[in-house]
Design a protein around this motif. Structure first.
Motif, PDB file in Angstrom:
ATOM      1  N   VAL A   1      25.981 -84.941  65.245  1.00 58.65           N
ATOM      2  CA  VAL A   1      26.055 -84.739  66.692  1.00 58.65           C
ATOM      3  C   VAL A   1      26.831 -83.449  66.945  1.00 58.65           C
ATOM      4  CG1 VAL A   1      26.754 -85.689  68.910  1.00 58.65           C
ATOM      5  CG2 VAL A   1      26.039 -87.231  67.066  1.00 58.65           C
ATOM      6  N   GLU A   2      26.181 -82.489  67.590  1.00 60.16           N
ATOM      7  CA  GLU A   2      26.787 -81.181  67.835  1.00 60.16           C
ATOM      8  C   GLU A   2      27.172 -81.057  69.309  1.00 60.16           C
ATOM      9  OE1 GLU A   2      24.596 -78.471  64.441  1.00 60.16           O
ATOM     10  OE2 GLU A   2      23.699 -78.513  66.449  1.00 60.16           O
ATOM     11  N   ALA A   3      28.484 -80.989  69.570  1.00 61.51           N
ATOM     12  CA  ALA A   3      28.975 -80.818  70.937  1.00 61.51           C
ATOM     13  C   ALA A   3      28.757 -79.377  71.394  1.00 61.51           C
ATOM     14  CB  ALA A   3      30.454 -81.176  71.020  1.00 61.51           C
ATOM     15  N   ASP A   4      28.631 -79.192  72.702  1.00 61.42           N
ATOM     16  CA  ASP A   4      28.378 -77.857  73.248  1.00 61.42           C
ATOM     17  C   ASP A   4      29.488 -76.882  72.866  1.00 61.42           C
ATOM     18  OD1 ASP A   4      26.150 -78.961  74.424  1.00 61.42           O
ATOM     19  OD2 ASP A   4      27.025 -79.091  76.430  1.00 61.42           O
ATOM     20  N   ILE A   5      30.723 -77.322  73.029  1.00 58.31           N
ATOM     21  CA  ILE A   5      31.909 -76.548  72.656  1.00 58.31           C
ATOM     22  C   ILE A   5      32.938 -77.533  72.112  1.00 58.31           C
ATOM     23  CG2 ILE A   5      31.501 -74.727  74.386  1.00 58.31           C
ATOM     24  CD1 ILE A   5      33.707 -76.067  76.098  1.00 58.31           C
ATOM     25  N   PRO A   6      34.005 -77.059  71.451  1.00 58.28           N
ATOM     26  CA  PRO A   6      34.997 -77.990  70.911  1.00 58.28           C
ATOM     27  C   PRO A   6      36.048 -78.426  71.921  1.00 58.28           C
ATOM     28  CG  PRO A   6      35.489 -75.771  70.167  1.00 58.28           C
ATOM     29  CD  PRO A   6      34.198 -75.680  70.930  1.00 58.28           C
ATOM     30  N   GLY A   7      35.632 -78.680  73.149  1.00 61.44           N
ATOM     31  CA  GLY A   7      36.536 -79.230  74.149  1.00 61.44           C
ATOM     32  C   GLY A   7      36.698 -80.724  73.969  1.00 61.44           C
ATOM     33  N   GLY A   8      37.843 -81.268  74.424  1.00 59.26           N
ATOM     34  CA  GLY A   8      38.125 -82.673  74.200  1.00 59.26           C
ATOM     35  C   GLY A   8      37.068 -83.611  74.755  1.00 59.26           C
ATOM     36  N   SER A   9      36.646 -83.400  75.990  1.00 57.50           N
ATOM     37  CA  SER A   9      35.657 -84.300  76.581  1.00 57.50           C
ATOM     38  C   SER A   9      34.279 -84.107  75.960  1.00 57.50           C
ATOM     39  CB  SER A   9      35.588 -84.091  78.091  1.00 57.50           C
ATOM     40  OG  SER A   9      35.187 -82.775  78.411  1.00 57.50           O
ATOM     41  N   TYR A  10      33.970 -82.888  75.517  1.00 58.63           N
ATOM     42  CA  TYR A  10      32.669 -82.612  74.889  1.00 58.63           C
ATOM     43  C   TYR A  10      32.564 -83.349  73.547  1.00 58.63           C
ATOM     44  CZ  TYR A  10      32.221 -78.819  78.305  1.00 58.63           C
ATOM     45  OH  TYR A  10      32.137 -78.089  79.464  1.00 58.63           O
ATOM     46  N   LEU A  11      33.598 -83.227  72.731  1.00 56.81           N
ATOM     47  CA  LEU A  11      33.585 -83.917  71.443  1.00 56.81           C
ATOM     48  C   LEU A  11      33.628 -85.433  71.648  1.00 56.81           C
ATOM     49  CD1 LEU A  11      35.998 -81.486  69.619  1.00 56.81           C
ATOM     50  CD2 LEU A  11      33.625 -81.895  68.959  1.00 56.81           C
ATOM     51  N   GLY A  12      34.407 -85.879  72.643  1.00 55.68           N
ATOM     52  CA  GLY A  12      34.432 -87.303  72.951  1.00 55.68           C
ATOM     53  C   GLY A  12      33.057 -87.823  73.347  1.00 55.68           C
ATOM     54  N   ASP A  13      32.335 -87.038  74.147  1.00 54.41           N
ATOM     55  CA  ASP A  13      30.955 -87.424  74.483  1.00 54.41           C
ATOM     56  C   ASP A  13      30.104 -87.539  73.226  1.00 54.41           C
ATOM     57  OD1 ASP A  13      31.558 -87.477  77.163  1.00 54.41           O
ATOM     58  OD2 ASP A  13      30.597 -85.550  77.632  1.00 54.41           O
ATOM     59  N   GLY A  14      30.348 -86.651  72.266  1.00 58.47           N
ATOM     60  CA  GLY A  14      29.617 -86.701  71.005  1.00 58.47           C
ATOM     61  C   GLY A  14      29.869 -87.989  70.245  1.00 58.47           C
ATOM     62  N   VAL A  15      31.127 -88.469  70.265  1.00 56.17           N
ATOM     63  CA  VAL A  15      31.446 -89.738  69.606  1.00 56.17           C
ATOM     64  C   VAL A  15      30.711 -90.887  70.289  1.00 56.17           C
ATOM     65  CG1 VAL A  15      33.302 -91.353  69.026  1.00 56.17           C
ATOM     66  CG2 VAL A  15      33.684 -88.888  68.811  1.00 56.17           C
ATOM     67  N   ASP A  16      30.748 -90.910  71.626  1.00 55.06           N
ATOM     68  CA  ASP A  16      30.028 -91.961  72.344  1.00 55.06           C
ATOM     69  C   ASP A  16      28.532 -91.938  72.026  1.00 55.06           C
ATOM     70  OD1 ASP A  16      32.278 -92.973  73.663  1.00 55.06           O
ATOM     71  OD2 ASP A  16      32.065 -91.592  75.346  1.00 55.06           O
ATOM     72  N   THR A  17      27.976 -90.742  71.944  1.00 55.92           N
ATOM     73  CA  THR A  17      26.555 -90.608  71.621  1.00 55.92           C
ATOM     74  C   THR A  17      26.267 -91.128  70.214  1.00 55.92           C
ATOM     75  OG1 THR A  17      26.162 -88.773  73.129  1.00 55.92           O
ATOM     76  CG2 THR A  17      24.708 -88.933  71.219  1.00 55.92           C
ATOM     77  N   ALA A  18      27.133 -90.793  69.267  1.00 51.46           N
ATOM     78  CA  ALA A  18      26.931 -91.259  67.889  1.00 51.46           C
ATOM     79  C   ALA A  18      26.881 -92.777  67.825  1.00 51.46           C
ATOM     80  CB  ALA A  18      28.043 -90.723  66.995  1.00 51.46           C
ATOM     81  N   VAL A  19      27.791 -93.429  68.536  1.00 50.76           N
ATOM     82  CA  VAL A  19      27.810 -94.893  68.533  1.00 50.76           C
ATOM     83  C   VAL A  19      26.571 -95.441  69.233  1.00 50.76           C
ATOM     84  CG1 VAL A  19      29.075 -96.927  69.319  1.00 50.76           C
ATOM     85  CG2 VAL A  19      30.333 -94.962  68.395  1.00 50.76           C
ATOM     86  N   ARG A  20      26.206 -94.835  70.355  1.00 48.27           N
ATOM     87  CA  ARG A  20      25.016 -95.288  71.098  1.00 48.27           C
ATOM     88  C   ARG A  20      23.752 -95.181  70.261  1.00 48.27           C
ATOM     89  NH1 ARG A  20      21.637 -92.181  74.103  1.00 48.27           N
ATOM     90  NH2 ARG A  20      23.136 -90.476  74.268  1.00 48.27           N
ATOM     91  N   LEU A  21      23.702 -94.180  69.372  1.00 52.53           N
ATOM     92  CA  LEU A  21      22.516 -93.972  68.535  1.00 52.53           C
ATOM     93  C   LEU A  21      22.561 -94.779  67.232  1.00 52.53           C
ATOM     94  CD1 LEU A  21      21.861 -90.152  69.035  1.00 52.53           C
ATOM     95  CD2 LEU A  21      20.777 -92.086  70.186  1.00 52.53           C
ATOM     96  N   GLY A  22      23.552 -95.644  67.098  1.00 51.16           N
ATOM     97  CA  GLY A  22      23.542 -96.578  65.983  1.00 51.16           C
ATOM     98  C   GLY A  22      24.422 -96.244  64.800  1.00 51.16           C
ATOM     99  N   ALA A  23      25.398 -95.338  64.942  1.00 42.08           N
ATOM    100  CA  ALA A  23      26.280 -95.011  63.819  1.00 42.08           C
ATOM    101  C   ALA A  23      27.076 -96.231  63.390  1.00 42.08           C
ATOM    102  CB  ALA A  23      27.227 -93.880  64.205  1.00 42.08           C
ATOM    103  N   ASP A  24      27.242 -96.387  62.077  1.00 41.83           N
ATOM    104  CA  ASP A  24      28.076 -97.459  61.531  1.00 41.83           C
ATOM    105  C   ASP A  24      29.516 -97.004  61.333  1.00 41.83           C
ATOM    106  OD1 ASP A  24      26.104 -99.717  60.990  1.00 41.83           O
ATOM    107  OD2 ASP A  24      25.108 -98.030  60.011  1.00 41.83           O
ATOM    108  N   ALA A  25      29.765 -95.708  61.324  1.00 38.84           N
ATOM    109  CA  ALA A  25      31.103 -95.123  61.316  1.00 38.84           C
ATOM    110  C   ALA A  25      30.948 -93.687  61.801  1.00 38.84           C
ATOM    111  CB  ALA A  25      31.740 -95.151  59.931  1.00 38.84           C
ATOM    112  N   VAL A  26      32.023 -93.146  62.371  1.00 38.49           N
ATOM    113  CA  VAL A  26      31.970 -91.795  62.928  1.00 38.49           C
ATOM    114  C   VAL A  26      33.115 -90.974  62.353  1.00 38.49           C
ATOM    115  CG1 VAL A  26      31.895 -90.384  65.012  1.00 38.49           C
ATOM    116  CG2 VAL A  26      31.008 -92.731  65.068  1.00 38.49           C
ATOM    117  N   SER A  27      32.776 -89.817  61.772  1.00 33.59           N
ATOM    118  CA  SER A  27      33.746 -88.903  61.165  1.00 33.59           C
ATOM    119  C   SER A  27      34.002 -87.735  62.105  1.00 33.59           C
ATOM    120  CB  SER A  27      33.216 -88.397  59.820  1.00 33.59           C
ATOM    121  OG  SER A  27      34.074 -87.411  59.277  1.00 33.59           O
TER     122      SER A  27
END
Length: 443
Positions: free
Chosen positions: A188-214
């Motif tokens: 999951v590639e965030a638009d920029i390395p801002g806190g809310s952007y990367l956080g959105d990326g984590v939420d997306t990873a979980v929504r798409l079925g990730a079993d763990a997020v690095s």
């Protein structure tokens, strides 16, 4: 536990700082660990590929140097007598006692997500080179093993290209491959390395079925808590994105050694904070010796800290830090004893021409441990790091190595303190230890 009990207001952070400063007052130049530990290979000094970020953004935690044995894009194959310098999949599987699990296809069909910023345009091709070099099965978009999306979960448009983060991304997906060749990889590639952007990326990873997020990035608490836009409960915007019970969320502890200013998001109690070690072959029963990664030729080391903003969770019992202590667990991160990775995107700013690299940083340790969590299978019961503290004897107790304080940083700490030195039992640089087989990660 309510958030009001988890997060400490600013007034409390002053008390924490005073406590830690009292510890530092006793430090002397002779307190630093020796610099005599043998390390592998290169005379080159590692490069921190992500420089200090501007306010409101986070930095990746990769430390790399060109492979001295493989200039440019030299090709290798699994049949070669000489493979790239740095540890490969067989080394990682041996060191953490997961070889038999790999042979049994542990993790097959399960997904490890890595969240990063910007786009790595060559990542799938580079992953193909890496996996072919070590004889691993192909992991591609076409066969369903690899998937790359933006922070909203779409295949396009992707963010702008950034050569430094491209190195980080290659390290992340190839570290996952080293530990778990049969795992699926979601990038999951965030638009920029801002806190809310990367956080959105984590939420997306979980929504798409990730079993763990690095998450191989961090910023200081001062920037993340005191200077960023805050949610109604006073936490940084995006902090709630790292709360996903049943999906382990892992974050790098950083590469700046002991810090008075703890790393975010590794400071969050919902996150498993991953520290770093130096890993060397030995004639022990394990076949490997692992110690804390501290400053030597390069002024970097495993991140370790006492949070000034996050209260100590019930499952942490160390006494010198009244808040959340970072880290919880560790794996190899010393770039001198690090992984071989392949990244063909030139990074002129860091004088990296593209090709094979020797890589470390807690950016290496984090996806390795994330992959092992997925292989262990019982992720649905993992809400935080508490399971590690409930069964510390299952892990490799990492002790010894250098004091992780960086000399001259203003964050020096004595070798007698577990906050900056790897001692028997729990310590901040290496947590409760490193994985010793998959059972060590099951609650």
């Amino acid at each position: 536990m309510t958030k009001s009990r988890l997060f400490r207001p600013l007034a409390g952070s002053v008390a924490v700082a005073a406590t830690v400063l009292g510890l530092l007052a006793v430090v002397s130049p002779s307190s630093f660990g020796d610099d005599s530990a043998a390390t592998s290979a290169a005379a080159t000094t590692p490069v921190s590929v992500c420089s200090a970020p501007p306010p409101g953004q986070l930095a990746c935690q990769a430390e790399v140097m060109p492979d001295p044995s493989a200039a440019g894009a030299r090709s290798f194959s699994a049949k070669d007598a000489t493979l790239p310098s740095g540890y490969g999949p067989a080394d990682i599987q041996s060191a953490y006692a997961i070889g038999s699990d790999v042979a049994a296809h542990a993790g097959k069909g399960r997904t490890v997500a890595v969240v990063d910023a910007y786009d790595a345009p060559t990542v799938e091709a580079d992953l193909a080179v890496y996996r072919a070099t070590y004889g691993l099965p192909a992991c591609t978009t076409a066969n369903g093993c690899f998937r790359k999306v933006n922070q909203r979960g779409d295949a396009a448009p992707l963010p702008a290209v950034n050569a430094s983060w491209a190195v980080e991304i290659s390290l992340d997906v190839e570290a996952v491959s080293a530990a778990c060749p049969d795992c699926h990889i979601l990038l999951v590639e965030a638009d920029i390395p801002g806190g809310s952007y990367l956080g959105d990326g984590v939420d997306t990873a979980v929504r798409l079925g990730a079993d763990a997020v690095s998450n191989s990035y961090s910023a200081t608490e001062t920037d993340s808590w005191d200077n960023l836009a805050a949610a109604k409960d006073g936490t940084p915007v995006g902090a709630s994105s790292y709360v996903h019970p049943g999906v382990p969320i892992l974050a790098a502890s950083g590469d700046s050694g002991y810090q008075l200013d703890a790393p975010y998001p590794a400071d969050l109690t919902s996150v498993i904070a991953v520290g770093g070690t130096s890993l060397n072959r030995s004639d022990t029963a394990r076949g490997w010796t692992e110690t804390a990664w501290g400053p030597g030729q390069a002024q970097s080391g495993a991140g370790a800290a006492c949070s000034a903003h996050v209260d100590k969770p019930a499952w942490q019992h160390d006494t010198a830090c009244p808040g959340r202590t970072v880290a919880d667990i560790s794996a190899v991160a010393d770039p001198y004893t690090g992984l071989a990775i392949y990244d063909s995107t030139p990074d002129p700013g860091d004088q990296l021409p593209g090709g094979w690299l020797h890589a470390g940083g807690t950016s290496a340790a984090t996806p390795l441990v994330a992959a092992m969590y997925v292989m262990a299978g019982a992720t649905a019961t993992v809400d935080d790091a508490s399971g590690l503290y409930a069964h510390p004897g299952r892990l490799n107790d990492v002790a010894g190595g250098r004091n992780v304080s960086i000399p001259g940083s203003g964050h020096e700490c004595p070798t007698t303190s577990y906050l900056c030195t790897s001692l028997p039992g729990y310590d901040a640089p290496t947590g409760v230890g490193s994985p010793d087989g998959l059972a060590s990660l099951r609650s």
